[in-house]
Design a protein around this motif. Structure first.
Motif, PDB file in Angstrom:
ATOM      1  N   ARG A 167      24.846  12.922 -52.950  1.00 28.96           N
ATOM      2  CA  ARG A 167      23.568  13.295 -52.354  1.00 28.96           C
ATOM      3  C   ARG A 167      22.521  13.546 -53.446  1.00 28.96           C
ATOM      4  N   HIS A 168      22.857  14.367 -54.434  1.00 27.58           N
ATOM      5  CA  HIS A 168      21.896  14.756 -55.468  1.00 27.58           C
ATOM      6  C   HIS A 168      21.437  13.557 -56.299  1.00 27.58           C
ATOM      7  N   LEU A 169      22.379  12.783 -56.796  1.00 25.65           N
ATOM      8  CA  LEU A 169      22.015  11.685 -57.688  1.00 25.65           C
ATOM      9  C   LEU A 169      21.215  10.608 -56.954  1.00 25.65           C
ATOM     10  N   THR A 170      21.552  10.341 -55.708  1.00 32.72           N
ATOM     11  CA  THR A 170      20.783   9.375 -54.924  1.00 32.72           C
ATOM     12  C   THR A 170      19.366   9.885 -54.706  1.00 32.72           C
ATOM     13  N   ASP A 171      19.236  11.149 -54.308  1.00 31.31           N
ATOM     14  CA  ASP A 171      17.899  11.722 -54.105  1.00 31.31           C
ATOM     15  C   ASP A 171      17.109  11.748 -55.412  1.00 31.31           C
ATOM     16  N   GLU A 172      17.781  12.093 -56.486  1.00 36.76           N
ATOM     17  CA  GLU A 172      17.113  12.160 -57.791  1.00 36.76           C
ATOM     18  C   GLU A 172      16.587  10.782 -58.182  1.00 36.76           C
ATOM     19  N   GLU A 173      17.416   9.761 -58.039  1.00 28.94           N
ATOM     20  CA  GLU A 173      16.966   8.408 -58.369  1.00 28.94           C
ATOM     21  C   GLU A 173      15.832   7.961 -57.453  1.00 28.94           C
ATOM     22  N   ASP A 174      15.961   8.244 -56.169  1.00 37.08           N
ATOM     23  CA  ASP A 174      14.924   7.824 -55.215  1.00 37.08           C
ATOM     24  C   ASP A 174      13.577   8.503 -55.459  1.00 37.08           C
ATOM     25  N   LEU A 175      13.593   9.694 -56.028  1.00 35.87           N
ATOM     26  CA  LEU A 175      12.343  10.371 -56.363  1.00 35.87           C
ATOM     27  C   LEU A 175      11.820   9.912 -57.724  1.00 35.87           C
ATOM     28  N   ILE A 176      12.689   9.884 -58.717  1.00 34.77           N
ATOM     29  CA  ILE A 176      12.248   9.722 -60.104  1.00 34.77           C
ATOM     30  C   ILE A 176      11.969   8.278 -60.501  1.00 34.77           C
ATOM     31  N   VAL A 177      12.831   7.348 -60.133  1.00 34.91           N
ATOM     32  CA  VAL A 177      12.611   5.965 -60.581  1.00 34.91           C
ATOM     33  C   VAL A 177      11.261   5.431 -60.104  1.00 34.91           C
ATOM     34  N   PRO A 178      10.855   5.644 -58.848  1.00 35.52           N
ATOM     35  CA  PRO A 178       9.516   5.176 -58.466  1.00 35.52           C
ATOM     36  C   PRO A 178       8.384   5.828 -59.288  1.00 35.52           C
ATOM     37  N   ILE A 179       8.551   7.092 -59.666  1.00 32.97           N
ATOM     38  CA  ILE A 179       7.529   7.718 -60.526  1.00 32.97           C
ATOM     39  C   ILE A 179       7.477   6.993 -61.862  1.00 32.97           C
ATOM     40  N   LEU A 180       8.639   6.746 -62.445  1.00 39.18           N
ATOM     41  CA  LEU A 180       8.697   6.061 -63.742  1.00 39.18           C
ATOM     42  C   LEU A 180       8.087   4.664 -63.669  1.00 39.18           C
ATOM     43  N   LEU A 181       8.413   3.949 -62.613  1.00 39.25           N
ATOM     44  CA  LEU A 181       7.897   2.592 -62.459  1.00 39.25           C
ATOM     45  C   LEU A 181       6.396   2.597 -62.187  1.00 39.25           C
ATOM     46  N   HIS A 182       5.952   3.451 -61.299  1.00 36.61           N
ATOM     47  CA  HIS A 182       4.547   3.530 -60.924  1.00 36.61           C
ATOM     48  C   HIS A 182       3.661   3.854 -62.137  1.00 36.61           C
ATOM     49  N   HIS A 183       4.102   4.813 -62.919  1.00 32.01           N
ATOM     50  CA  HIS A 183       3.318   5.258 -64.084  1.00 32.01           C
ATOM     51  C   HIS A 183       3.705   4.540 -65.374  1.00 32.01           C
ATOM     52  N   ARG A 184       4.668   3.642 -65.276  1.00 35.73           N
ATOM     53  CA  ARG A 184       5.145   2.859 -66.443  1.00 35.73           C
ATOM     54  C   ARG A 184       5.557   3.787 -67.587  1.00 35.73           C
TER      55      ARG A 184
END
Length: 187
Positions: A167-184
């Protein structure tokens, strides 16, 4: 707003705004999907695998499919890898990674706070697991006949940890990776 890990069935809707624009199946092809992101997600996969190994080994031992010395050795080795690496990983996230992400996009402060709360819950679980696993390993030498009694609790904690990590790692990836990609970031 509090979203306790035991109550969540996924990333809360208000924290999915970037995920809707950058869904998981598009990440690999995104030009900002850097090696650092892949490595971070690779660490998450390692945690999932280590948790599964500890759980499966405990079940095999309890089913009398593994000798006491082999189980104790594997529990000491893989349990230690899991605990040490998880503590180091989420400490780094809380102290360095999450503050960097919050500075880049303050809209996700609640989500990052939620993940930090997960880390506090995880610390408590890891402490209980460590005490139980250490007890089982010690019993391999002191009184192997008592190992099965204690290994059941270790198996239960490993099962709880496996679910928690999913649960935690999936939620963490779903929140963080889009931030990283969006802001490069991190590229």
């Amino acid at each position: 707003m509090t979203h306790h890990i035991t109550m969540r069935e996924g990333l809360p809707p208000e924290m999915r705004s970037l995920l809707r624009d950058l869904p998981r199946d598009s990440w690999q092809a995104h030009p900002a999907f850097a090696r650092s992101i892949q490595n971070w997600m690779g660490a998450h996969q390692m945690f999932r695998q280590l948790g599964a190994i500890v759980q499966e080994d405990s079940e095999t031992f309890l089913d009398k499919g593994m000798e006491t010395d082999r189980y104790a050795g594997r529990l000491a080795h893989f349990g230690n890898l899991l605990v040490r690496n998880l503590h180091g990983h989420h400490t780094w996230e809380d102290r360095s990674y999450f503050p960097e992400l919050q500075a880049a996009d303050p809209r996700f402060a609640d989500g990052l706070e939620m993940l930090e709360g997960d880390h506090a819950e995880l610390d408590a679980l890891l402490d209980r697991f460590t005490r139980g696993a250490n007890r089982v390993v010690q019993l391999a030498t002191l009184d192997p006949s008592q190992m099965a009694d204690e290994a059941g609790a270790v198996r239960d904690m490993a099962e709880q940890m496996t679910g928690f990590l999913h649960r935690h790692l999936t939620d963490e990836e779903d929140l963080i990776v889009p931030i990283l990609l969006h802001h490069r970031l991190r590229g």
